[in-house]
Design a protein around this motif. Structure first.
Motif, PDB file in Angstrom:
ATOM      1  N   GLN A  70       0.804  -1.213   0.000  1.00 23.60           N
ATOM      2  CA  GLN A  70       0.000   0.000   0.000  1.00 23.60           C
ATOM      3  C   GLN A  70       0.846   1.276   0.000  1.00 23.60           C
ATOM      4  N   SER A  73       0.323   3.606  -3.068  1.00 19.13           N
ATOM      5  CA  SER A  73      -0.965   4.283  -2.952  1.00 19.13           C
ATOM      6  C   SER A  73      -0.936   5.344  -1.866  1.00 19.13           C
ATOM      7  N   HIS A  74      -0.234   5.061  -0.784  1.00 17.28           N
ATOM      8  CA  HIS A  74      -0.103   6.010   0.335  1.00 17.28           C
ATOM      9  C   HIS A  74       0.595   7.285  -0.133  1.00 17.28           C
ATOM     10  N   SER A  77      -1.690   9.144  -2.879  1.00 19.25           N
ATOM     11  CA  SER A  77      -2.939   9.728  -2.373  1.00 19.25           C
ATOM     12  C   SER A  77      -2.693  11.032  -1.633  1.00 19.25           C
ATOM     13  N   HIS A  78      -1.643  11.086  -0.826  1.00 20.30           N
ATOM     14  CA  HIS A  78      -1.335  12.323  -0.103  1.00 20.30           C
ATOM     15  C   HIS A  78      -0.957  13.441  -1.062  1.00 20.30           C
ATOM     16  N   SER A  80      -1.849  13.602  -4.373  1.00 23.87           N
ATOM     17  CA  SER A  80      -2.986  13.922  -5.238  1.00 23.87           C
ATOM     18  C   SER A  80      -3.976  14.843  -4.553  1.00 23.87           C
ATOM     19  N   ALA A  81      -4.058  14.752  -3.223  1.00 27.53           N
ATOM     20  CA  ALA A  81      -4.984  15.612  -2.493  1.00 27.53           C
ATOM     21  C   ALA A  81      -4.578  17.078  -2.547  1.00 27.53           C
ATOM     22  N   GLU A1054     -12.654   2.880 -10.314  1.00 24.53           N
ATOM     23  CA  GLU A1054     -12.022   2.147  -9.224  1.00 24.53           C
ATOM     24  C   GLU A1054     -12.925   1.043  -8.681  1.00 24.53           C
ATOM     25  N   SER A1130      -2.538   5.075  -9.753  1.00 21.79           N
ATOM     26  CA  SER A1130      -2.462   5.655  -8.414  1.00 21.79           C
ATOM     27  C   SER A1130      -2.434   4.606  -7.322  1.00 21.79           C
ATOM     28  N   ASN A1131      -2.814   3.382  -7.651  1.00 24.24           N
ATOM     29  CA  ASN A1131      -2.933   2.342  -6.636  1.00 24.24           C
ATOM     30  C   ASN A1131      -1.901   1.240  -6.767  1.00 24.24           C
TER      31      ASN A1131
END
Length: 1751
Positions: A70, A73-74, A77-78, A80-81, A1054, A1130-1131
């Motif tokens: 993960q 993805s971790h 995701s941070h 992309s926000a 997704e 992204s994942n």
């Protein structure tokens, strides 16, 4: 039965696929891997610098996931926000492509250079001293702030550094600098960051660096576990022509098992009717020949042969299959990348007549077979695809679409229409080529002559312009026409002016066909007029005795012109200039004497009534009139004032140096040198070429004024401002700092709602409800501190432009924003008056601007306006009301608005602070700066921190309006937005959200301004494609017949895990015009699949095949290495990029080649087989793994000599590249071709310097030093390597102008323009010619004054040699071949004595031998050649081996071989220059390396070198050849033998073209030749050979034998010394009767028998078996010592790396590369191998030495 057959067929197919073998190729950087989280942070910093700090704080507190899977993805995701969706979509692909790994490695190297022994996880560098805790940081910062100490020296920040926003706050610049080195996510990083960001007065930068000792979570290390695998390269497997076998017989009859061990393979079986079992049993002695025959027969087994007549339609057949496919991109990739295997199947494809006719129609408007790509309508070059450049373009497009859609709120259709507007851009030229229109010059210019009226011209020359066409190149044609007008704008007493006046007078006396003029620019008069403009009151001229000398001289010149004409005035100026040179005395007496003598001389030859009347006065009387301003001088004061006012209006008074105006072209003349006249002549000749073209095409005719016609030919302006007319993103011509900024940040700023009230524009007094909004082409943000004179001056000029120049300003919007030094201080009254304007919404804004302009320029109100705001007294109030009335405003309302603003609770200070914040964050200004931002183009006019101030007046706004409106798309965008408004209105929708008409207008103006700024800051097309190509291609695609392959944009769901089509997506739209059977198609097909899957781009594919083919268009299998995602990007963590070729023929012989970006130099480090001769049938592994290393990132550039004012190549100039601690690590020479040079680098800080010795004696760096740009398409400054000016304090005492700092931080390399100039007194010296006689000899063959472009591709002048060689050679024979002064060590003598004197050996004692080999067989032969040379040569031997094509095995064994055989060696390499026509066949590339780069391959201390082919055996001492007298020729070759009559039919040089061209000269063989490098360079032979090669090689039928044909073809201009025949014997051409005399024997290919080389070697050379046995024994011993199995090479033994990283990280810290550990230690002594660093006891060990790897 049918089911059984199908089942059996399926099983057979699966079995065949399971047995299929392939090749997998990877490429790794030579530095440790960099964490994905750090690369993500770099991505965010490029999007917005503030995002990095947010990301840093996020990972300071975030918890890592427990599952390693993960982590990706971790991280994503941070990040992309923090960014919009469009940018977040690009993020995974960019990070997976490792685009930022080079920048992170650069940070790593900076840390190692600053603190090499510090291995702590985190450290803070405070002015050179390290701190590791918050307490230590506090102590060091306190000490630095209190004492001003810099400890070990100040820190130099580099481009790409992340400076904390707190560093920009405050009114003063930070006094000290601190840099934090640490990894994201580490506790120590968070602790130190928290401490540093709180410190005031500190410039704090962060460099994310992870060292091995850091304790960080697994996610924070993700990506750094092993050396970085890089994408963006291609691999081809070429079907090899086996006409001549190149297989090593020790390996071709064997197989390679899983462990790499070799096992024998029996030559057996039946192939095409040949029973090899029987043949071998009957002829065992021919086993190898039979093996070669079997190879040849098997080579055609994998594919069915295609007949020539089946080739014609292959392009159409491929197009048909792609068009009919459900997944066209996959089929395109399949066909193009596996074409050799599919060609037979394709040839049977039927082609529809509709497709055939559509292609024929399309190719009437499109060149057949050409490839183009458009991204959102803008070109991108795919013929030389740069993957990282493509990523940059896609990011720019995503960023641009985000700005237009999210910030401006435009719908997708409107965004696409605006994006398409970029195709209309005129390119980046703007006004840089515009000419200055002076209009009517007669009243203001003193003309010396008039070619159309003066008898001296009309009586001798023709007035017809057509005669100009009959002019020889380099000559001026005399005409009785004012074809050239040259006006000197200057202060008449300036030393440069006086020197120029003598030059111009000489040109006039020599009948140059130029009209000369003088416009007087007098500083004192300029100051009076500027004061008058500021105050509004007249300033009178001082009395004569109080005048400065320039004004006195000007009045004297004007008086002389009034009395006797311009020629007399010029004579007076020439007299004064000569008198100044003779030092007659004080200027006043000098001018007086000159005037009187010239008056009396002019009186003697006076013609005309006016002149004869003036002649009646004596010189004394006339001089008295000049002093008193009477008589003929009565009007000169007014004339001088009028002329100065005219010059000011033209912008020609801003320069303190003379300026020459030539037909509108401005030529600055800051200093006059002996070359100035030549420079002026060069400019005139360039102008003549343009005029000749215009005359030829009928644009210039005799019937009209020439100058007026010339001006109509070009873009003209009426005012000169180099800061506006030059390019942005640079120092302006006179020092105005400029850059391009995005205005989208302005719209996102909290202060945006206040801006409409501060806007001034033209509007009707009353607007009709519902009328369309007015849209302005250019928006000016005028930021200034209104409490200072400089700030008020800029505001005055902006308001004057709006008030008094409506013809220009009617399409402009001016927004005045206060930018005080201290935002918290109370505002001035003037600020409140401007802020009050926002309350007068109903007044026409131009009337408000007029009122403010009248108010500010009123000097009586100056004091109250600039002071702190308070209520004006009654008198001041009445004065303000009067100004309002003059401007047709409601005075009472305005005063009421002001009084409201004066109230304490009005929020004036808060508004002031918000506006000041906007200036800092959005407009990138410092507090107190005065600047103009026009549609995103920022021009800094005044900076209180630097004290620099530049003039910027209303006329400059007018010029800027022309640039930004007409040439930078402002006007076009305004029209397009108006069109969008009309379309939206007609459709019942709106582009804006209601509001008043003026509110709507401001929104539309914002759309235009923001869009223009985004277009300027983005990329408007590939710079390799001409401007306007985008628009033409858009028009072409609109006319193409037949439907394109339309691939809609896609998005990933997704929840379902499926990719769906998104018809209305906002991702970039890509249009591709492609020939499916080209290398471009092989590359781009894979790339399009990737970006469509990851970014959701829509693609329109137009196929443009080549018709009527006569040969196979593709002869290689191909794969492009890209990151791979199994799920959503992204994942899912991407797999390392690998190029895997699995559908290869198993029995054909293949050659594996790399296709890498221009800046990369790569080498193989793991290869279990012969990359030149790969046959998969010999391998027992399913996939053969090959690994390459990124050996270097190239620093390239042009080094130009600007001594004469224009760039000429300083041929032979030597450059060193190193570090501050070791300045010489690599070196190179500058070519004459494009003044090109190249150097190998790695990420880090480098020092580029002039080499000690003759180079540094002659040259110094120009003040501009290095100007850099990225080699890739991207031009974003944060992504590219930067060039930062620096000096080396430890060299040459006080002379520090010898070096420049270069930062390499990108995989895209670096290209720079490096400027040098010669030292005073050295202007005529040549860096390669140390003695006068040699210089004179070479000067007859080389013209140093040729420009860069002349030197390229045949434009240069070459004079024929005359009999100067004899004298030259006599001197060389008597005194020895002299060495270059300062560049080489002293001459090495033989030790023998003749008549008591030592005789220097030509070339020195060491015999330098140059060779190249590719493939295991040739490397085997090369080792035999080494041994034969060493055994027969008594002198020391050093081999120079081209490294580009060596196998890992050969490189690994060389050190031990050198030790055993007793020779020295050094690797050399040279990256093929991008501008030189490229070869595609590997053999031809190797041939080219033998001849094209001889002048730059070797260091200067190598005077001579012998090339020896690898398949040659030496039977004599090479010293005899090495020291031979070759009579001044640059090289010596052996002519081909002609005594083997059996080969007469193959001697092509005996007839046809070659017989005619050679004209009796011999045709020489290139297997052995001697090069006198000193002579070769002095004659510029390398430059000439490259010119000839580039001209001839573009014809595919020329230079068939490139390494032989080129020197033989050029021998008429580059002479060849013919060696005696015994120096090279080969059986193919020489008879056996001369074999016993042979000094060398070469295994030439025999075109008649095609005998394999190894077979011929055993038959021809009795000593060959023994030599082969000796080399094989030594090779086996070397392999055993290196613990290498035969056929494989462990990483680390081939290139100095241990598995997974550099062998010695500390040793590599200095230069960024890991050091080569395979340094041969032979019996010759340690001094040969010891580097400078080793001698000084340093740990750092360079990888490279002299751009050659010394071993």
């Amino acid at each position: 039965m049918i089911i059984l057959s199908v089942l059996l067929f399926s099983i057979s197919t699966l079995y065949t696929q399971a047995q299929q073998k392939g090749v997998s190729v990877s490429l790794r950087a030579r530095w440790n891997g960099t964490p994905y989280v750090s690369e993500t942070a770099e991505f965010l910093a490029d999007e917005d610098p503030s995002l990095l700090w947010k990301y840093l704080e996020v990972f300071g507190s975030a918890h890592e996931p427990s599952d390693m899977e993960q982590c990706w993805s971790h991280i994503m995701s941070h990040a992309s926000a923090l960014v919009p969706q469009g940018v977040a979509q690009v993020l995974p692909l960019v990070v997976a492509s490792r685009q930022y790994t080079a920048r992170l490695e650069m940070f790593q190297q900076l840390r190692k250079q600053a603190h090499p022994d510090d291995v702590s996880c985190c450290l803070v560098d405070v002015e050179g001293r390290a701190a590791h805790s918050a307490h230590e940081v506090q102590e060091l910062i306190t000490a630095a702030l209190v004492t001003g100490a810099t400890f070990n020296g100040t820190i130099s920040l580099v481009e790409g550094d992340h400076v904390h926003p707190s560093s920009a706050e405050g009114s003063t610049a930070p006094s000290i600098t601190a840099v934090l080195y640490g990894p994201l996510g580490a506790a120590c990083t968070s602790e130190l960051h928290s401490e540093l960001r709180k410190v005031t007065g500190l410039k704090y930068a962060f460099r994310p660096v992870l060292v091995g000792e850091c304790e960080v979570g697994a996610c924070m290390r993700l990506g750094s576990e092993e050396r970085t695998a890089l994408p963006g390269f291609g691999v081809e497997a070429v079907l090899k022509n086996m006409e001549y076998s190149a297989l090593d017989d020790k390996k071709t009859s064997s197989t390679i098992d899983e462990s790499g061990a070799v096992t024998e393979e029996v030559v057996s079986g039946t192939v095409k009717g040949f029973d090899f079992d029987t043949l071998v049993s009957r002829n065992p002695h021919l086993k190898q020949e039979l093996a070669s025959l079997k190879d040849h027969l098997l080579s055609s087994d994998d594919e069915e042969a295609v007949k020539v007549w089946d080739l014609a339609d292959l392009g159409l057949q491929a197009t048909q299959r792609i068009m009919a496919a459900s997944d066209p991109l996959s089929v395109l990739a399949e066909i193009s990348q596996n074409f050799p295997a599919l060609v037979s199947s394709l040839s049977r494809q039927k082609v529809n007549e509709s497709l055939r006719s559509a292609v024929a129609f399309n190719q009437q408007i499109l060149s057949p077979g050409t490839n183009y790509m458009l991204i959102n309508g803008i070109t991108f070059d795919i013929n030389t695809l740069d993957f990282f450049g493509l990523l940059d373009r896609l990011r720019q497009e995503a960023r641009l679409q985000r700005s237009l859609s999210s910030v401006l709120g435009l719908p997708s259709k409107a965004v696409q229409q605006l994006l398409a507007m970029r195709a209309d851009a005129s390119g980046d030229g703007g006004l840089s080529d515009a000419r200055l229109e002076l209009g009517k010059m007669t009243p203001h210019v003193i003309f010396q002559n008039n070619l159309e009226k003066d008898f001296m011209y009309t009586s001798r020359f023709s007035p017809s312009l057509m005669d100009l066409l009959q002019t020889f190149p380099g000559r001026l044609r005399p005409l009785a026409r004012n074809v050239f007008t040259l006006v000197l704008i200057a202060d008449p007493t300036d030393p440069a002016t006086l020197q120029l006046s003598k030059i111009l007078y000489k040109m006039y006396s020599d009948y140059y066909p130029v009209r000369f003029g003088l416009a007087l620019s007098v500083p004192s008069v300029i100051q009076r007029l500027e004061s008058q403009r500021r105050t509004g009151s007249s300033v009178h001229a001082p009395a004569w005795n109080n005048m400065i000398s320039s004004e006195q001289v000007s009045r004297a010149l004007l008086t002389m012109r009034t009395a006797f004409g311009g020629q007399a005035a010029f004579s007076l100026l020439a007299t004064i200039a000569n008198a100044v040179g003779l030092e007659w005395g004080a200027m006043d007496s000098l001018v007086r004497g000159s005037f009187i003598s010239n008056w009396e001389q002019a009186a003697k030859t006076a013609t005309g009534a006016k002149a004869r009347l003036a002649a009646k006065k004596t010189g004394e009387e006339a001089w008295e009139g000049v002093i008193t301003g009477s008589g003929y001088a009565s009007e000169v004061g007014m004339e001088l004032s009028d002329s100065t006012q005219w010059l000011m209006s033209k912008g020609l008074t801003r320069s303190s140096h003379p300026i020459a105006w030539l037909n509108g072209v401005l030529i600055p003349c800051p200093e006059v040198t002996p070359a100035t006249e030549q420079e002026l002549m060069y400019k005139i000749l360039m102008e003549q070429q343009k005029l000749q073209e215009a005359i030829y095409f009928g644009r210039l005719v005799d019937e009209e004024d020439v100058l007026e016609q010339v001006m109509e030919e070009h873009t003209t302006v009426t005012r000169y401002n180099p800061n506006i007319m030059g390019a942005a993103d640079a120092e302006g011509g006179e020092g105005v700092v400029q850059q391009i900024i995005s205005l989208s940040e302005v719209l996102r700023h909290p202060a945006r709602p206040h801006l409409p009230g501060l806007s001034f524009y033209h509007q009707p007094a009353k607007t009709v409800v519902g009328s369309p909004p007015r849209i302005n082409a250019v928006t000016y943000y005028v930021a200034s501190d209104l409490s200072t004179a400089e700030g008020r001056s800029l505001a005055i000029q902006a308001l004057r432009y709006m008030s008094e120049m409506p013809s220009s300003s009617k399409t402009a919007r001016v927004i005045i924003i206060p930018n005080p030094v201290d935002p918290l201080a109370p505002p001035s009254l003037l600020e409140l008056l401007i802020l009050s304007a926002s309350d007068i919404r109903y007044e026409p804004r131009q009337e408000v601007a007029s009122f403010l302009y009248k108010l500010i320029k009123d000097q009586t109100l100056n004091e109250v306006l600039s002071s702190a705001a308070q209520a004006p007294n009654p008198a001041q109030t009445e004065a303000m009301k009067a100004k309002a009335v003059e401007a047709h405003m409601d005075a009472e309302s305005y005063i009421a608005a002001l009084e409201k603003r004066l109230k304490p609770d009005a929020g004036a200070v808060q508004l002031r602070e918000e506006l000041s914040s906007l200036c800092r964050s959005a407009l990138k200004l410092q507090p107190g700066d005065s600047a103009v931002v026009a549609n995103g183009r920022l021009m800094l006019i005044h900076s209180p921190s630097t004290g620099r101030t530049e003039e910027f007046v209303a006329e400059d706004f007018q010029l800027l309006q022309l640039l930004m409106g007409k040439y930078m798309m402002g006007t076009a965008l305004a029209s397009e937005v108006q069109k969008l408004v009309s379309e939206a209105t007609a459709a019942g929708t709106s582009l804006y959200n209601g509001g008043s008409t003026e509110a709507q207008s401001n929104v539309m103006d914002d759309i235009v301004a923001v869009t223009a700024s985004e277009f300027l800051s983005g990329n408007n097309g590939d710079n390799k494609i001409s401007p306007g190509a985008s628009k033409q291609l858009m028009q072409v695609t609109g006319r193409l017949k037949g439907k394109a392959v339309e691939l809609s944009s896609s998005s990933y769901n997704e929840e379902t895990g499926e990719t769906t089509q998104d018809e209305g997506g906002s991702s970039p739209h890509i249009t591709v015009i492609l020939n499916p059977l080209t290398r471009s198609a092989q590359r781009i097909s894979q790339v399009l699949q990737l970006i469509r899957a990851t970014l959701g781009c829509s693609v329109a594919l137009y196929l443009n095949p080549q018709r009527d083919l006569t040969d196979l268009p593709l002869k290689a299998f191909y794969r492009y290495a890209l990151p791979e995602f199994e799920g959503h990007p992204s994942n899912t963590q991407p797999a390392p990029p690998v190029a895997t070729l699995m559908k290869l023929p198993q029995k054909r012989v293949l050659t594996i080649n790399m296709d890498v970006p221009e800046p990369w130099l790569v080498e193989p480090v793991k290869a279990p087989f012969d990359l030149d001769n790969l046959r998969l049938a010999d391998s027992t592994t399913r996939t053969a793994l090959v690994e390459y290393d990124l050996e270097a990132i190239m620093l390239t550039g042009s080094c130009i000599d600007v001594t004469q004012g224009r760039g000429t190549p300083p041929r032979g100039l030597q450059l060193h590249l190193g570090s501050p601690f070791q300045p010489h690590i690599v070196d190179t020479l500058v070519m004459s071709n494009l003044a090109y040079f190249q150097l190998k680098t790695s990420p880090g800080r480098w020092l580029l310097s002039l080499a000690p010795g003759r180079t540094r004696q002659l040259y110094t760096l120009d003040k501009d030093k290095a100007v850099g740009s990225d080699l890739a398409v991207s031009k974003r400054s944060t992504d590219v390597a930067s060039a930062v000016d620096d000096v080396d304090d430890d060299q040459d005492g006080d002379d520090k102008a010898i070096s420049s700092q270069i930062i390499i931080s990108s995989l895209s390399g670096k290209h720079i323009l490096f400027k040098v100039h010669k030292r005073p007194g050295m202007e005529k010296e040549d860096v390669l010619l140390a003695d006068k006689e040699e210089a004179e000899t070479a000067a007859s063959e080389y013209d140093e004054d040729e420009g860069i472009w002349d030197m390229m591709f045949g434009g240069g002048k070459r004079k024929k040699k005359k009999n100067k060689e004899t004298k030259q050679q006599a001197a060389l024979t008597a005194a020895g071949d002299k060495q270059l002064s300062g560049e080489m060590p002293g001459a090495i003598t033989s030790g023998s004595q003749q008549q008591g004197q030592q005789v220097a050996l030509r070339g020195g004692e060491v015999i330098n031998v140059f060779t190249v080999a590719s493939g295991h067989m040739y490397e085997r032969l090369q080792k035999i050649m080494f041994l034969s040379v060493v055994k027969n040569t008594k002198s020391r031997v050093k081999f120079w081996i081209i490294k580009n094509y060596m196998s890992p095995q050969h490189k690994a064994t060389l050190p031990e071989l050198a030790k055993n055989f007793g020779f020295e060696y050094e690797f050399v390499t040279y990256k093929w220059p991008h501008w030189l026509h490229k070869q595609t066949d590997k053999q031809r590339i190797i041939w080219a390396y033998k001849i094209l780069f001889l002048d730059v391959l070797f260091p200067l201390n190598v005077e001579r070198v012998i090339f020896v082919d690898s398949d040659q055996v030496i039977r004599t001492d090479l010293a005899e050849l090495y020291h031979m007298d070759i009579k001044g020729a640059p090289y010596a070759y052996t002519p081909f033998c002609d005594n083997n009559k059996e080969m007469d039919e193959f001697r092509f040089w005996k007839g046809g073209f070659w017989k005619d061209h050679l004209q009796g000269k011999p045709y020489h063989i290139s297997a052995l030749y001697l090069v006198d490098l000193k002579r070769f360079r002095a004659l510029a032979a390398g430059d000439n050979l490259r010119i000839v090669y580039d001209q001839l090689s573009k014809d595919p039928n020329s230079l068939a034998n490139l390494d032989q044909d080129l020197p033989n073809y050029a021998q008429h201009s580059i002479p060849i010394f013919s060696l005696p025949q015994e120096w090279l014997w080969c059986e193919s051409w020489c008879g056996n009767e001369t074999k016993h005399k042979a000094k060398t024997i070469d295994l030439c290919n025999n075109p008649k028998t095609k005998e394999p080389k190894l077979s011929a070697a055993r038959r021809i050379l009795p000593e060959w078996e023994g030599l082969d046995h000796d080399q094989a024994t030594a090779t086996t011993r070397a392999e055993e010592l290196l613990l290498i199995n035969p056929g494989s090479c462990a990483a680390g033994m081939c290139n100095g790396f241990a598995e997974g990283g550099p062998a010695d990280d500390n040793a590599a810290a200095e230069v960024g590369f890991a050091a080569n550990s395979n340094r041969a230690r032979t019996e010759r002594g340690p001094d040969v191998y010891e580097t400078k660093a080793e001698k000084e006891g340093k740990e750092q060990q360079p990888v490279l030495n002299g751009d050659h790897e010394e071993l």
